[in-house]
Design a protein around this motif. Sequence first.
Motif, PDB file in Angstrom:
ATOM      1  N   LEU A 266     -27.158  14.349 -25.293  1.00  0.00           N
ATOM      2  CA  LEU A 266     -27.755  13.023 -25.074  1.00  0.00           C
ATOM      3  C   LEU A 266     -29.111  12.922 -25.756  1.00  0.00           C
TER       4      LEU A 266
ATOM      5  N   GLY B 284     -32.480   9.729 -25.910  1.00  0.00           N
ATOM      6  CA  GLY B 284     -32.870   8.386 -25.505  1.00  0.00           C
ATOM      7  C   GLY B 284     -32.932   7.421 -26.661  1.00  0.00           C
TER       8      GLY B 284
ATOM      9  N   LEU C  59     -30.290  17.636 -23.694  1.00  0.00           N
ATOM     10  CA  LEU C  59     -31.049  16.492 -24.192  1.00  0.00           C
ATOM     11  C   LEU C  59     -31.785  16.874 -25.472  1.00  0.00           C
TER      12      LEU C  59
ATOM     13  N   GLU D  45     -33.972   9.257 -20.351  1.00  0.00           N
ATOM     14  CA  GLU D  45     -32.660   9.899 -20.327  1.00  0.00           C
ATOM     15  C   GLU D  45     -32.558  10.871 -19.147  1.00  0.00           C
TER      16      GLU D  45
ATOM     17  N   THR E 193     -28.808   4.807 -22.904  1.00  0.00           N
ATOM     18  CA  THR E 193     -28.197   4.996 -21.580  1.00  0.00           C
ATOM     19  C   THR E 193     -27.314   3.784 -21.267  1.00  0.00           C
TER      20      THR E 193
END
Length: 271
Positions: free
Chosen positions: A20, A22, A158, A173, A137
């Motif tokens: 992931l 942001g 992340l 995130e 998200t």
Amino acid sequence: MEETGLRGNLAGVKHILLVLSGKGGVGKSTVSTELALALWHTGKKVGILDVDLCGPSIPRMLKAQGKAVHQCDSGWVPVFVDQDKGISLMSIGFLLEKPDDAVVWRGPKKNALIKQFISDVAWGELDFLIVDTPPGTSDEHISTVESLRPYKPLGAVLVTTPQVVSVGDVRRELTFCKKMGLRVIGIVENMSGFVCPHCSECTNIFSKGGGEELAKHAGVPFLGYVPLDPHLTQSLEEGKDFIQEFPKSSAFPALAYIAQQIMDSTAPQGS
């Protein structure tokens, strides 16, 4: 019926990692690919699920563009990108008629495809399934997490770059992971320094340490720094074999260290 299908196709997958970030542009797809290769180099069988529907770049990185996805009794067979079938890949890039086609879809159609990717791909036996997600998200992330949550140990890696703006987005995130009840395995700081191709000296063209500082404040593990390596970038631009070039890269020891930490954190207790 759908749950049975999901369980069937993910039954042989030991660990699922969601990658992931942001924001876009932090090299998340590159880190996903490098992480898959680093795990593969330790002898693990790895699958990559590319759910970045609007920017499916991993097929190009792994020289798998133009390969076809076949059907079997239990669904789609992923594309194998090495001769030993140690790395398998599924991406919307394989379903587009032309590589330059744009995916102009509303949310529900994207979410339906993500669920289909999760339920209908016959992964077989895998040590790790790495899921490369779009930035942000959005509802696509929620669909991905909710579709995967019931079936396997699930963790998030992340990715940030060192700058304050990127770190701020990754902080959001982290909030998303907390709200979704998603375990954070750790934070990776990408583009952390530039390795000169001539003298191998590493220069911090951005700042450094933002990702590590964020991990400390958030109380989550910091997995490490990954430098920008022009040698690796050039191999992608020139269409060289990324799988062969990766171990020669200065990013390789950094990713190997991160992969080891991930294996340690996902190992059964007491083993």
